[in-house]
Design a protein around this motif. Structure first.
Motif, mmCIF file in Angstrom:
data_model
loop_
_atom_site.group_PDB
_atom_site.id
_atom_site.type_symbol
_atom_site.label_atom_id
_atom_site.label_comp_id
_atom_site.label_asym_id
_atom_site.label_seq_id
_atom_site.Cartn_x
_atom_site.Cartn_y
_atom_site.Cartn_z
ATOM 1 N N TYR A 1 0.876 -1.180 0.000
ATOM 2 C CA TYR A 1 0.000 0.000 0.000
ATOM 3 C C TYR A 1 0.906 1.221 0.000
ATOM 4 N N LYS A 2 0.789 2.036 -1.023
ATOM 5 C CA LYS A 2 1.695 3.178 -1.187
ATOM 6 C C LYS A 2 1.140 4.443 -0.544
ATOM 7 N N GLU A 3 2.062 5.394 -0.273
ATOM 8 C CA GLU A 3 1.691 6.665 0.354
ATOM 9 C C GLU A 3 0.600 7.369 -0.456
ATOM 10 N N GLY A 4 -0.457 7.809 0.231
ATOM 11 C CA GLY A 4 -1.567 8.488 -0.426
ATOM 12 C C GLY A 4 -2.596 7.540 -0.997
ATOM 13 N N GLU A 5 -2.322 6.236 -0.960
ATOM 14 C CA GLU A 5 -3.216 5.240 -1.551
ATOM 15 C C GLU A 5 -4.271 4.800 -0.547
ATOM 16 N N ARG A 6 -5.472 4.533 -1.052
ATOM 17 C CA ARG A 6 -6.561 4.048 -0.198
ATOM 18 C C ARG A 6 -6.345 2.557 0.070
ATOM 19 N N ILE A 7 -6.423 2.183 1.344
ATOM 20 C CA ILE A 7 -6.289 0.764 1.671
ATOM 21 C C ILE A 7 -7.662 0.103 1.559
ATOM 22 N N PRO A 8 -7.735 -1.234 1.542
ATOM 23 C CA PRO A 8 -9.031 -1.906 1.376
ATOM 24 C C PRO A 8 -10.054 -1.477 2.429
ATOM 25 N N ILE B 1 0.065 6.479 10.693
ATOM 26 C CA ILE B 1 0.463 5.618 9.582
ATOM 27 C C ILE B 1 -0.637 5.625 8.515
ATOM 28 N N VAL B 2 -1.901 5.690 8.960
ATOM 29 C CA VAL B 2 -3.013 5.858 8.028
ATOM 30 C C VAL B 2 -3.826 7.072 8.445
ATOM 31 N N SER C 1 -15.133 8.035 2.760
ATOM 32 C CA SER C 1 -14.206 7.642 1.694
ATOM 33 C C SER C 1 -13.372 6.434 2.096
ATOM 34 N N GLY C 2 -12.858 6.421 3.318
ATOM 35 C CA GLY C 2 -12.060 5.294 3.773
ATOM 36 C C GLY C 2 -10.761 5.712 4.416
ATOM 37 N N TYR C 3 -9.815 4.782 4.476
ATOM 38 C CA TYR C 3 -8.521 5.023 5.106
ATOM 39 C C TYR C 3 -7.427 5.066 4.045
ATOM 40 N N TYR C 4 -6.503 6.018 4.228
ATOM 41 C CA TYR C 4 -5.418 6.223 3.279
ATOM 42 C C TYR C 4 -4.077 6.169 4.000
ATOM 43 N N TYR D 1 -3.381 16.526 4.603
ATOM 44 C CA TYR D 1 -3.273 16.721 3.151
ATOM 45 C C TYR D 1 -4.590 16.453 2.424
ATOM 46 N N LEU D 2 -5.121 15.263 2.623
ATOM 47 C CA LEU D 2 -6.285 14.848 1.839
ATOM 48 C C LEU D 2 -7.519 15.662 2.184
#
Length: 454
Positions: free
Chosen positions: A20-27, A55-56, A62-65, A95-96
């Motif tokens: 899971y990359k930085e800025g990416e939404r996890i499942p 960390i997230v 929207s979810g967790y990033y 940021y988001l």
């Protein structure tokens, strides 16, 4: 091990490995529940743990990033521990959320953002700010609220405009805010200092200065003073205001860390005034990010017109896009959520820092000393004996990838009493590394003290 910790560790490992990359939404929570064969509450507890450790990051509906990862250091490279910076931790920047607010601001205000505003600021933001200020016991009319380009702009205007008391000299605490000191000395504004220590200021000396030095206003940081980290008691605040009214001196109260206050009964000096002698300043730079450049100034009626005129000459208005985004950020509840998150993180760091210093520095030691804070803060200081070379200390620590600084720039050139102060700030040092950094700092101080005092 608790199941939720096992899940959080597994997700963290996937982030570290780049799955899971930085800025990416996890499942989604539902997907994670299936993947780890556990219930929903376990996954939520795991995500809350990762969010607490930055960390997230969660985004409503929207979810967790992934917000950040531990630095990937190459072999032989050492992590830099910066104990000198007072800027907020980039790892907890929203940021988001703020990107979402900027996009919304453009959609909502459209062309209004690309024309000149007013010196006072965006009227809809002022409405929101007025309500928010009430949470800090700052009750004021909208006409007295100005949006400024950070607290620094408000200070430069106040230093320039004539005041109703027809006085010219500014009084500032020593040590104090280095950028304001730079401004005053660069522009040759009449200024004098009053010593502030871990115990506060000498009220008799304050009265003497008010009485004899033609003081226009007293600039003070009552809460979490920079660089000392100390706070005035409520009794001290009331006494300062009493003396100011007695000698017709204005107070400029810089409450730049109001959002980090843990004591709900710690009200600002402004709350004790009758709206005549206290100018209240608040910044969003330390709670959100410095580049936002938005500050709040609550100006008494007697100088509103002059303040407005000078501000319009300086910049017409502050960034309309930033103001509109901040308005949405506050109204949506994102600000309060972020505030509680960063406040909790900084409290943990502050507790870790102060307990380490109290444990490692002997109170009977006269070579270097630490005065415990009554109201713990994310920054504090160690006072060194003059025989210890701060330059050598800084250079030796730099070789160990530890950055520290002195409070030299926080003193007026003309101030006669300059203490040898090492500033310690952990707003940019993760909790896991505070112990390591403080140990190195103490060891280097002791090494230099042995060389000078043997």
């Amino acid at each position: 091990m608790y199941k939720y910790l096992a899940v959080s560790n597994e997700i963290e490992n996937m982030i570290k490995s780049g799955r899971y990359k930085e800025g990416e939404r996890i499942p989604s929570i539902r997907s994670l529940t299936r993947n780890y064969n556990c219930n929903k509450s376990t996954v939520i507890s795991a995500l809350n743990e990762l969010e607490r450790r930055h960390i997230v990051y969660s985004l409503p509906k929207s979810g967790y990033y992934v917000v950040t990862r531990k630095p990937n250091l190459t072999k032989g490279e050492k992590l830099i521990l910066n104990f000198s910076s007072s800027a907020p931790d980039p790892e907890v920047f929203p940021y988001l959320d703020f990107q979402h607010c900027i996009n919304q601001a453009i959609d909502i205000y459209k062309n209004d953002l690309f024309i000149y505003g007013t010196p006072k600021g965006l009227s809809s933001l002022i409405d929101v700010i007025q309500k928010q200020l009430a949470n800090y016991q700052v009750f004021t009319n909208k006409k007295n609220i100005f949006i400024t380009s950070g607290v620094q702009q408000a200070l430069s205007i106040l230093a320039s405009i004539p005041f109703p008391n027809n006085k010219e000299t500014i009084l500032i605490e020593q040590p104090g805010y280095h950028l304001f000191i730079d401004y005053l000395e660069t522009h040759k504004v009449p200024v004098v200092g009053i010593e502030r220590t871990g115990e506060g200021i000498d009220m008799l000396e304050l009265e003497r200065i008010f009485k004899s030095e033609n003081i226009k206003f007293f600039y003070t940081m009552p809460r979490y003073h920079n660089p000392l980290g100390t706070s005035y008691s409520q009794e001290e605040k009331k006494k300062i205001l009493e003396l100011a009214k007695k000698y017709d001196v204005y107070i400029v109260e810089d409450d730049y860390l109001a959002d980090f206050e843990q004591n709900l009964k710690a009200d600002p000096i402004f709350s004790y005034d009758d709206f005549s002698h206290v100018i209240y300043l608040k910044s969003y730079s330390k709670i959100i990010f410095p580049g936002l450049r938005i500050g709040i100034a609550v100006i008494p009626e007697s100088i509103v017109e002059r303040f407005s005129k000078y501000k319009s000459v300086l910049d017409i208005d502050s960034s309309m896009l930033s103001q509109a985004a901040l308005e949405i950020y506050i109204k949506s509840g994102m600000f309060e959520r972020h505030k509680e998150k960063i406040k909790a993180s900084y409290l943990l760091r502050a507790k870790c820092l102060t307990s380490l210093l109290e444990k490692k520095i002997d109170s009977s030691n006269h070579i270097y000393k630490y005065s415990p804070l009554k109201n713990i803060c994310v920054h504090t200081y160690i006072e060194l004996d003059k025989k210890i070379s701060c330059e050598k200390l800084i250079n030796r620590l730099k070789k160990k990838s530890i950055i520290v600084d002195t409070a030299d720039s926080s003193y007026l050139n003309s101030f006669p009493i300059k203490k040898s102060i090492l500033k310690i700030n952990v707003s940019n040092v993760a909790e896991d590394y505070i112990d390591e950094g403080i140990n190195e700092i103490i060891q280097e101080i002791e090494y230099l003290s042995r060389k000078n005092f043997v």
